[in-house]
Enzyme design. Structure first.
Site, PDB file in Angstrom:
ATOM      1  N   ASP A  67       0.831  -1.205   0.000  1.00 49.34           N
ATOM      2  CA  ASP A  67       0.000   0.000   0.000  1.00 49.34           C
ATOM      3  C   ASP A  67       0.864   1.253   0.000  1.00 49.34           C
ATOM      4  OD1 ASP A  67      -2.075  -1.688   0.083  1.00 49.34           O
ATOM      5  OD2 ASP A  67      -2.762  -1.179   2.110  1.00 49.34           O
ATOM      6  N   TYR A 117       2.097   1.958  -3.392  1.00 49.36           N
ATOM      7  CA  TYR A 117       0.974   2.464  -4.192  1.00 49.36           C
ATOM      8  C   TYR A 117       0.750   3.949  -3.873  1.00 49.36           C
ATOM      9  CZ  TYR A 117      -3.800   2.786  -6.050  1.00 49.36           C
ATOM     10  OH  TYR A 117      -4.924   3.164  -6.740  1.00 49.36           O
ATOM     11  N   LYS A 149     -23.979 -15.604  -4.264  1.00 51.08           N
ATOM     12  CA  LYS A 149     -24.960 -14.522  -4.297  1.00 51.08           C
ATOM     13  C   LYS A 149     -24.511 -13.509  -3.251  1.00 51.08           C
ATOM     14  CE  LYS A 149     -29.737 -13.272  -4.539  1.00 51.08           C
ATOM     15  NZ  LYS A 149     -29.664 -12.106  -3.683  1.00 51.08           N
ATOM     16  N   ARG A 192     -30.343   0.324  -8.627  1.00 53.52           N
ATOM     17  CA  ARG A 192     -31.415  -0.420  -9.278  1.00 53.52           C
ATOM     18  C   ARG A 192     -32.750   0.313  -9.165  1.00 53.52           C
ATOM     19  NH1 ARG A 192     -35.279  -4.173  -7.785  1.00 53.52           N
ATOM     20  NH2 ARG A 192     -35.733  -5.715  -9.382  1.00 53.52           N
TER      21      ARG A 192
HETATM   22  S1  IVH Z   1     -27.431 -12.058 -11.781  1.00 51.27           S
HETATM   23  C1  IVH Z   1     -31.840 -10.866 -13.617  1.00 51.27           C
HETATM   24  N1  IVH Z   1     -25.601 -12.814 -10.083  1.00 51.27           N
HETATM   25  O1  IVH Z   1     -29.295 -10.523  -6.511  1.00 51.27           O
HETATM   26  C2  IVH Z   1     -30.901 -10.567 -12.508  1.00 51.27           C
HETATM   27  N2  IVH Z   1     -27.279 -11.335  -9.292  1.00 51.27           N
HETATM   28  O2  IVH Z   1     -32.597 -10.811  -7.088  1.00 51.27           O
HETATM   29  C3  IVH Z   1     -29.526 -10.999 -12.860  1.00 51.27           C
HETATM   30  N3  IVH Z   1     -26.994 -10.648  -6.962  1.00 51.27           N
HETATM   31  O3  IVH Z   1     -30.589  -7.669  -7.866  1.00 51.27           O
HETATM   32  C4  IVH Z   1     -28.650 -10.842 -11.702  1.00 51.27           C
HETATM   33  N4  IVH Z   1     -25.174 -11.802  -6.574  1.00 51.27           N
HETATM   34  O4  IVH Z   1     -28.101  -7.560  -7.537  1.00 51.27           O
HETATM   35  C5  IVH Z   1     -26.703 -12.074 -10.262  1.00 51.27           C
HETATM   36  N5  IVH Z   1     -23.878 -13.556  -8.724  1.00 51.27           N
HETATM   37  C6  IVH Z   1     -24.974 -12.805  -8.886  1.00 51.27           C
HETATM   38  C7  IVH Z   1     -25.534 -12.037  -7.855  1.00 51.27           C
HETATM   39  C8  IVH Z   1     -26.685 -11.310  -8.101  1.00 51.27           C
HETATM   40  C9  IVH Z   1     -26.073 -10.965  -6.061  1.00 51.27           C
HETATM   41  C10 IVH Z   1     -28.155  -9.754  -6.719  1.00 51.27           C
HETATM   42  C11 IVH Z   1     -28.486  -8.851  -7.876  1.00 51.27           C
HETATM   43  C12 IVH Z   1     -29.988  -8.906  -8.042  1.00 51.27           C
HETATM   44  C13 IVH Z   1     -30.423  -9.833  -6.952  1.00 51.27           C
HETATM   45  C14 IVH Z   1     -31.357 -10.854  -7.554  1.00 51.27           C
END
Ligand code: IVH
Length: 666
Positions: A34, A37, A117, A138
């Site tokens: 760091d 950097y 996720k 969003r």
């Molecule tokens: S794909 C059509 N991939 O989960 C939506 N979403 O309800 C395509 N999320 O609002 C999203 N990790 O912000 C995708 N690996 C991932 C994700 C992800 C978190 C969130 C996304 C979305 C919500 C889905």
């Protein structure tokens, strides 16, 4: 004109820094420390401040730019930002799979891509010809908010893509906060007398929707790409895996991904990931996302009204447990805020035994409808603070008791006042022992006066034995006073007295921070002492204070209220008598980034008063004068500039717009 050699160095430094950002955020393989950097960054900043004409909006030095906004503009998403369907168990996942199989040609193999996720908030980044031009939340899926200035401060978000970049891209992904940064933010919030955030996602959301980008910058948000709304130009992509690879090549961090060829493999992965990976991840993930890899297949599968058929979120059950609320206690914070805490029958949840759950405030009790004697469902997710999710009203016997805010402080018996509708109740007694104890701990904490040896046990004894009635009492303590306390022998008493004495010399900013003024954290304290000595600050009006660029009306009112109170006045004069340092901090007169430069302001500025702008120049080592000569470095022209602008043009003195000026001083 910027000399060719300098321009070349500036460009080399920018490439170097961008390359290190990539190695850190995209490849997860930093090759420098760091400090190294920071050295590149400092060199680039120096060169740019010597040659402001060379500054470009997407230089890595320009991440924190722009000024605070009062409202975010709306952004209409070119393609709606949909959500994913959730499944919670194997059976539901198999049903999802069966639907896919039916919609695809018989026997066609399906490759699944599996991603964590991430529990953050989605954000859409638009790049045109490789440059970041917009970031939007969003919102309701159709329309979000323009958070470009804030997203630009996130170092994982590339301002410039690695060439060759497609003509136009709208990349979607998750903005999130790692656990360690979340803990750091919460510690600071508590020290500044504010409510901590409930979990990293709320904190990330609050940080991305900050009105002041400088605050977002301090939160260390991160970003992973997981999908896109638009991909125009560049080599065609045919699969999710191809998309994620292209992101990495462009310098956008893609979410981690894994492959599976059958639904049984997906299920196996789900369990393994939960046991082996989730506990070690530095950020919160609440499930896996399973996607069909091939775009040709995705196209056949299409969408329902709300979500794609080709993807699903396979969620992990939150870590929950049921228990009984035995009583509700009230704890009194440093600023007198009373927090209700549910004492529950000890229960094992997510690896720990929980017996105490914060209820945050009385609005939360109201929302849950919680009573003493209730059966409740509690949850402890990846984050540390467990919370009550809901009350199980069916198990009520009629003997439950409503929780009422206390009329008197549980610590001192003082009057309790209500702050905002149902939210904060506060003990109104400035000499409440519980508040004093918290305040003393804050006063002696490392970023404040840094008094080692003044821990909780000592503070408790000092306050309970009435040896100390306010913070200034520390400076009257004698060795004999300490020797009367438990566990104090000669040496320890002498050490503590010496530690306290040494704090008389601490810079004023640390004293101001240590006083625990609500809304005043370390940074604000520092800004204040660049302009005011303590007595001047105590007499500053709200309008004086709001003239400081970093101080908004709420902070100004809080500072003003604090110094207005007679107790504070008494405390300040006692601290002065005790010989504490009340002097404002010395300006960095030489060697500042504007050293040797003279500025003249003409016309009205939008973001600050002319005085504040001149102060800022002086702070950075420059001079602010009033008559234009050939020696003037810059004339800054606001709206309705006067004759100085004409004179500057005649003499060939460079003229800056307000924006140009802000860029130089940042
Ligand atoms: S794909 C059509 N991939 O989960 C939506 N979403 O309800 C395509 N999320 O609002 C999203 N990790 O912000 C995708 N690996 C991932 C994700 C992800 C978190 C969130 C996304 C979305 C919500 C889905």
């Amino acid at each position: 004109m910027v000399p060719q050699k300098v321009r070349a160095e500036i460009e080399r430094l920018r490439r170097e820094i961008q390359g290190h950002d990539r190695r850190y955020y995209v490849q997860d393989k930093p090759v420098i420390s760091d400090t190294e950097y920071d050295q590149f960054m400092r060199r680039l900043k120096d060169l740019e401040s010597q040659h402001p004409e060379a500054i470009t909006p997407n230089s890595p030095t320009q991440r924190v730019g722009g000024t605070a906004v009062s409202d975010f503009a709306s952004v209409h998403h070119a393609a709606a930002m949909l959500s994913l369907d959730n499944v919670y168990n194997e059976e539901e996942l198999r049903q999802w799979h069966a639907r896919l199989v039916k919609l695809l040609p018989p026997q066609e193999p399906i490759l699944f891509i599996i991603e964590p996720k991430i529990d953050g908030l989605s954000c859409a980044l638009t790049y045109e010809n490789g440059r970041l031009v917009q970031a939007a939340t969003r919102g309701d899926g159709e329309t979000g908010e323009d958070v470009t200035a804030n997203a630009r401060t996130i170092r994982a978000i590339a301002l410039n893509l690695e060439p060759p970049a497609p003509k136009k891209l709208e990349i979607r992904g998750e903005v999130y906060l790692g656990f360690s940064d979340f803990d750091k933010v919460n510690k600071e919030e508590e020290q500044a007398g504010r409510e901590p955030f409930v979990n990293p996602r709320n904190c990330a959301a609050g940080s991305l929707r900050q009105k002041n980008p400088a605050v977002t910058a301090q939160r260390h948000l991160r970003f992973f790409a997981h999908s896109f709304g638009l991909w125009e130009g560049g080599a065609p992509i045919a699969s999710e895996a191809g998309f994620l690879r292209s992101c990495a090549a462009l310098g956008i961090p893609p979410v981690d991904h894994f492959e599976a060829r059958t639904i049984d493999e997906v299920i196996r992965f789900y369990h393994e990931f939960k046991e082996q990976r989730i506990p070690t991840l530095p950020f919160a993930a609440d499930g896996i996302v399973v996607k069909v890899d091939a775009y040709a297949q995705q196209k056949r599968l299409g969408f329902t009204a709300k979500s794609p058929r080709w993807a699903v979120a396979f969620k992990y059950p939150a870590q929950q447990a049921s228990t009984l609320v035995e009583k509700v206690e009230f704890s009194v914070g440093r600023t007198g805020v009373i927090t209700p805490v549910a004492k529950v029958k000890p229960v094992f949840c997510a690896g720990v035994t929980i017996s105490s759950v914060t209820l945050h405030n009385f609005a939360e009790i109201e929302r849950l409808g919680l009573k003493v004697g209730d059966h409740v469902l509690i949850e402890r997710a990846g984050e540390v603070i467990p919370k009550v999710i809901k009350v199980n009203a069916e198990l009520r016997t009629g003997k439950e008791k409503a929780v009422l805010p206390p009329k008197t402080c549980p610590s001192c018996g003082g009057k309790v006042v209500k702050e905002e509708e149902f939210v904060a109740f506060r003990c109104d007694n400035p000499s409440c022992p519980a508040q004093l104890k918290r305040l003393l701990l804050h006063f002696s904490s490392r970023p404040a006066m840094d008094i080692q040896g003044l821990g909780e046990a000592v503070v408790d004894q000092l306050v309970d034995s009435k040896k100390i009635m306010d913070v200034s009492g520390l400076y009257d303590l004698k060795k004999e006073d300490l020797l009367q306390l438990e566990l104090f022998a000669d040496k320890r008493a002498e050490n503590l007295i010496a530690q306290i004495a040494a704090t008389r010399e601490r810079p004023l900013a640390r004293l101001i921070f240590g006083l625990g003024i609500r809304q005043v954290g370390e940074k604000t304290a520092e800004t204040l002492t660049e302009l005011y000595a303590l007595d001047a600050l105590a007499n500053a009006s709200i309008s004086d204070l709001t003239r400081i660029p970093e101080v908004g009306p709420i902070v100004a009112a809080s500072i003003h209220d604090f110094f207005k109170s007679p107790e504070t006045r008494k405390l300040i004069s006692r601290l002065q008598a005790a010989g504490l340092n009340f002097k404002r901090s010395e300006r960095k007169a030489s060697g500042g980034k504007l050293a040797g430069k003279t500025f003249i302001f003409t016309g009205e500025l939008e973001s600050m008063t002319r005085e504040a702008a001149e102060e800022r120049v002086k702070d950075l080592g420059g001079k602010a004068t009033s008559s234009v000569s050939a020696k003037t470095s810059y004339v800054v022209a606001g709206t309705d500039p006067g004759s100085k602008l004409r004179k500057a043009t005649e003499l060939g003195v460079p003229v800056l717009s307000e924006k140009g000026f802000l860029e130089i001083i940042q």
